[in-house]
Design an enzyme around this catalytic site. Structure first.
Site, PDB file in Angstrom:
ATOM      1  N   HIS A   1      40.446  40.639  39.979  1.00  0.00           N
ATOM      2  CA  HIS A   1      39.948  39.467  39.449  1.00  0.00           C
ATOM      3  C   HIS A   1      39.598  38.415  40.484  1.00  0.00           C
ATOM      4  CE1 HIS A   1      40.927  40.621  35.324  1.00  0.00           C
ATOM      5  NE2 HIS A   1      41.539  41.623  36.065  1.00  0.00           N
TER       6      HIS A   1
ATOM      7  N   ASP B   1      36.809  30.708  43.864  1.00  0.00           N
ATOM      8  CA  ASP B   1      37.390  31.198  42.598  1.00  0.00           C
ATOM      9  C   ASP B   1      36.581  32.527  42.315  1.00  0.00           C
ATOM     10  OD1 ASP B   1      38.777  31.160  40.528  1.00  0.00           O
ATOM     11  OD2 ASP B   1      38.513  28.971  40.019  1.00  0.00           O
TER      12      ASP B   1
HETATM   13  O1  F6P Z   1      43.074  35.083  38.748  1.00  0.00           O
HETATM   14  C1  F6P Z   1      44.108  35.922  39.376  1.00  0.00           C
HETATM   15  C2  F6P Z   1      45.475  35.610  38.609  1.00  0.00           C
HETATM   16  O2  F6P Z   1      46.457  36.645  39.075  1.00  0.00           O
HETATM   17  C3  F6P Z   1      45.232  36.042  36.961  1.00  0.00           C
HETATM   18  O3  F6P Z   1      45.396  37.395  36.853  1.00  0.00           O
HETATM   19  C4  F6P Z   1      46.397  35.243  36.318  1.00  0.00           C
HETATM   20  O4  F6P Z   1      46.369  34.984  35.158  1.00  0.00           O
HETATM   21  C5  F6P Z   1      46.574  33.825  37.345  1.00  0.00           C
HETATM   22  O5  F6P Z   1      45.801  34.420  38.669  1.00  0.00           O
HETATM   23  C6  F6P Z   1      47.640  33.318  37.440  1.00  0.00           C
HETATM   24  O6  F6P Z   1      48.679  34.082  38.342  1.00  0.00           O
HETATM   25  P1  F6P Z   1      50.194  34.416  38.101  1.00  0.00           P
HETATM   26  O7  F6P Z   1      50.210  35.663  37.390  1.00  0.00           O
HETATM   27  O8  F6P Z   1      50.187  34.509  39.654  1.00  0.00           O
HETATM   28  O9  F6P Z   1      50.721  33.233  37.321  1.00  0.00           O
END
Ligand code: F6P
Length: 451
Positions: A153, A361
């Protein structure tokens, strides 16, 4: 089987119940998992508590347990102190610690073992994101017959950066355990292919690599949102009322600028503040006529760099308001909390200009959400060229966020954009966001895996 760091539900201490964690990934995969009686393997979000598998929203949920120490070393440490900054252009210095790497491997092993314990003979396993890069190869070693996919992602960095990682070979080999490896953008796919060929014995092209007698397909699949749902929310009577209320609380300025981000140093919130101040310096006639609302969603608060960026941003908000506010009318309204989708869409509808300025990003779904809610083709999107979304959203005002003068100029242009230009750009943006939504994305990825 979906394997992700977090389950699609979260545990509420107070009520002692699970509630769904909303998001595009969850809405796209829920119907598919329901139809195929799929499983979701993930961490519950609560350290030290072992939950038994259970069903929620028609999906079998398989929680993975993490101790407090593993959570700190794996999640706060290796994931968010090493990989996150390294994969985001090293906009903060990544830290390399052996005492974080070992827990990363250990947690990945835990996820692989839990997955293998639940695997059926013709299951397809789809592993998500940078927290679990070793899992594909670990599953393959333990359960050879299954088809395995991986989706990253976040960006995959250029070789010059990635090569610094002391465990670079292990990470690439972990990912090469997949049959299909998918990325948000063409540049990430190219970066991975180059790194794999340079750092391991893999051979091939940007589209396919041969590795240990197998072919690994490299796919580009930019993630989308549930566009129809956001548009519907945008049109809803209560949301429109909420938007009008927000504008009137802001004292009905000529223009409302909005930023919505997890509070993360990759999002460029600090540069955005400087650009906003520069705009006022350049065009003092705008003071009192333009309001800037910044929603900062708390995130990774245990990581020191996140604590630092929070106080930097809050200091900047205070200084700019100190310089330009009239009593009861600060130019910046800063909200440090999270909002539900409906409330958030109220802000999207209230905003004339959406400011999305990450330094790097993977995609940036906020930009797509804003566009989806602009059913009347009003509003302007200012978008960083370093967001994956800029590969698709060509009709945004695309800008280099490091160039503060250019950012201030572009902001001024967005604020003054006439309705005709807004409509021309927004129509084209809406077409893109509607045609490549999250369901398109899931189908593209899962088709490649033979689902
Ligand atoms: O974009 C990467 C990501 O890990 C997403 O999968 C997730 O929603 C967001 O960042 C927030 O991250 P975390 O799970 O560390 O709160």
């Amino acid at each position: 089987m979906v394997v992700a760091n977090r389950l699609p539900v979260s545990w509420d201490e107070e009520s002692g119940e699970w509630s769904p964690s909303p998001g595009g990934l969850v809405s796209a995969l829920t119907p598919i998992l329901q139809r195929t009686e799929g499983l979701w393997v993930g961490w519950s979000g609560v350290p030290e508590v072992g939950f038994e598998p259970f069903s929620h929203s028609g999906i079998r949920q398989v929680p993975v347990e993490l101790s407090e120490q593993l959570y700190l070393d794996f999640y706060t440490g290796f994931c968010n102190g090493t990989l996150w900054p390294l994969y985001h252009d090293a906009v903060r210095a990544p830290e390399f610690h052996r005492h974080w790497w070992r827990p990363y491997r250990e947690v990945n092993e835990g996820f692989a073992e839990t997955t293998v314990a639940h695997i059926g003979s013709d299951d397809v396993v789809w592993v998500q994101d940078y927290q679990l890069q070793l899992v594909p190869a670990m599953i393959r070693e333990r359960a050879k017959a299954h088809r395995i996919g991986f989706y990253l992602h976040i960006p995959f960095p250029p070789l010059e950066l990635f090569a610094k990682l002391p465990w670079r070979r292990q990470v690439i080999e972990g990912l090469l355990g997949s049959d299909v490896l998918a990325f948000q953008s063409r540049s990430s796919r190219t970066n991975f292919s180059v790194a794999a060929r340079r750092l391991t014995e893999a051979e091939g092209t940007t589209r396919e690599l041969s590795w240990q007698g197998r072919e690994v397909q490299l796919q580009v699949a930019p993630i989308g949102i549930d566009t129809a749902q956001f548009e519907e929310l945008g049109r809803a009577e209560e949301v429109r009322e909420h938007a009008a209320h927000i504008r009137s609380e802001l004292d009905n300025p000529d223009s409302v600028i909005l930023g919505v981000d997890r509070l993360d140093y990759t999002k460029g919130i600090d540069l955005r503040m400087t650009a906003f101040k520069t705009l006022f310096d350049m065009r003092p006639e705008m003071v009192g006529k333009v309001s800037f609302v910044q929603i900062a969603v708390p995130s990774r608060e245990d990581v020191p760099e996140y604590q630092r960026i929070r106080s930097e941003i809050e200091g900047m908000v205070g200084r700019i308001n100190g310089d330009f506010a009239e009593v009861g009318r600060p130019p910046i309204h800063y909200l440090y909390r999270s909002f539900g989708a409906e409330e958030l869409v109220g802000y999207y509808r209230a905003a004339d200009v959406m400011l999305v300025t990450p330094l790097r990003d993977g995609m940036n779904l906020v930009s797509k959400e804003y566009v989806a809610t602009r059913y009347d083709n009003t509003g302007a999107l200012v978008l960083s060229e370093f967001a994956g979304a800029s590969e698709e959203l060509h009709n945004a005002l695309v800008v280099n966020p490091h160039d503060v003068d250019a950012l201030a100029d572009t902001l001024g242009r967005a604020v003054s954009m006439d309705r005709t230009e807004q409509a021309r750009r927004m129509k084209a943006l809406r077409r893109t966001v509607a045609s490549k939504d999250v369901f398109w994305w899931a189908e593209r990825c899962l088709n490649a895996l033979g689902v």
